[in-house]
Scaffold this motif. Structure first.
Motif, short mmCIF file in Angstrom:
data_model
loop_
_atom_site.label_atom_id
_atom_site.label_comp_id
_atom_site.label_asym_id
_atom_site.label_seq_id
_atom_site.Cartn_x
_atom_site.Cartn_y
_atom_site.Cartn_z
N MET A 298 0.84 -1.21 0.00
CA MET A 298 0.00 0.00 0.00
C MET A 298 0.87 1.26 0.00
O MET A 298 0.56 2.23 -0.71
CB MET A 298 -0.95 -0.01 1.19
N THR A 299 1.94 1.25 0.77
CA THR A 299 2.84 2.41 0.83
C THR A 299 3.53 2.62 -0.52
O THR A 299 3.60 3.74 -1.02
CB THR A 299 3.89 2.22 1.95
N SER A 300 4.00 1.54 -1.12
CA SER A 300 4.67 1.63 -2.43
C SER A 300 3.71 2.15 -3.49
O SER A 300 4.09 3.00 -4.32
CB SER A 300 5.21 0.27 -2.84
N ARG A 301 2.50 1.65 -3.47
CA ARG A 301 1.50 2.12 -4.45
C ARG A 301 1.17 3.59 -4.23
O ARG A 301 1.04 4.35 -5.18
CB ARG A 301 0.23 1.28 -4.36
N ALA A 302 1.02 3.98 -2.96
CA ALA A 302 0.68 5.37 -2.64
C ALA A 302 1.75 6.34 -3.13
O ALA A 302 1.45 7.45 -3.55
CB ALA A 302 0.46 5.53 -1.14
N TYR A 303 3.02 5.91 -3.07
CA TYR A 303 4.13 6.79 -3.48
C TYR A 303 4.61 6.50 -4.90
O TYR A 303 5.61 7.07 -5.33
CB TYR A 303 5.29 6.67 -2.48
N GLY A 304 3.91 5.62 -5.60
CA GLY A 304 4.25 5.33 -6.99
C GLY A 304 5.59 4.64 -7.16
O GLY A 304 6.24 4.79 -8.19
N TRP A 305 6.00 3.87 -6.15
CA TRP A 305 7.28 3.17 -6.22
C TRP A 305 7.07 1.81 -6.87
O TRP A 305 6.67 0.84 -6.24
CB TRP A 305 7.88 3.04 -4.83
N HIS A 306 7.34 1.75 -8.16
CA HIS A 306 7.12 0.55 -8.98
C HIS A 306 7.89 -0.65 -8.43
O HIS A 306 7.32 -1.74 -8.26
CB HIS A 306 7.52 0.86 -10.43
N ALA A 307 9.18 -0.48 -8.16
CA ALA A 307 10.00 -1.60 -7.67
C ALA A 307 9.49 -2.10 -6.33
O ALA A 307 9.37 -3.31 -6.10
CB ALA A 307 11.46 -1.19 -7.58
#
Length: 192
Positions: A82-91
């Motif tokens: 969820m955090t990665s998606r929220a910040y647009g962190w693809h990897a």
């Protein structure tokens, strides 16, 4: 499930929906949960512990069990996703998806060595009637199924990557699995 199986299966399962640029992240997420187990084993060997003590006593020490639980935690992986998606962190997204895939593949094949997949929310362990390695819990069936899954996934894996070194690693995994299966299940003395 064996760590190399996660490497192959996670890349095949997740790599088909991801761009090739995500393969490294998927591979990292496939292997990362088991890193504490490798570190534990190396530390135990350096301490001179015998194999029987390593896997019957030392592995269950709270420190190591907590590290293993962190790596196999579905809630922590979902939070990371969820955090990665929220910040647009693809990897980060694909690392976390691969962590989740690793845990979901482990759930049905861990008996006495079951992980705490819901840590830190609770310490529940799903004790599967099936073990990927223990013949007392259908390991003699689960091991060849795992072998066949990895062998069947290999052509799909090759379609995802043209890297000859990575393809060589997968061929080595396949050969080690076939050799290991023959050695421990087909050539083992009766009663083992």
């Amino acid at each position: 499930m064996n760590t190399p199986s996660h490497f192959v299966l996670n890349l095949v399962l997740l790599g088909r929906v991801a761009a090739p640029s995500a393969n490294g992240a998927i591979a990292l997420g496939a292997i990362l949960p088991d890193v504490p187990i490798f570190v534990f084993y190396a530390a135990a060997k350096l301490r001179g512990l015998p194999e029987s003590e390593i896997w019957s006593t030392a592995y269950y020490e709270p420190f190591w069990q907590t590290l293993v639980a962190i790596g196999h935690s579905l809630p922590l992986a979902l939070l990371g996703l969820m955090t990665s998606r929220a910040y647009g962190w693809h990897a980060g997204t694909f690392v976390c998806l691969s962590l989740i895939c690793h845990s979901l593949l482990d759930l049905p094949v861990h008996n006495s060595d079951a992980h705490r997949h819901f840590f830190p929310l609770n310490d529940y362990r799903f004790i599967s009637p099936v073990s990927y390695w223990d013949p007392n819990h259908y390991g003699h069936i689960a091991a060849p199924v795992e072998l066949l899954l990895v062998l069947a996934a290999t052509p799909f894996f090759f379609a995802l990557t043209r890297s000859l070194p990575v393809q060589g690693i997968v061929i080595a995994i396949d050969l080690l699995y076939v050799f290991g299966y023959c050695r421990f299940y087909l050539l083992a003395p009766s009663g083992n």
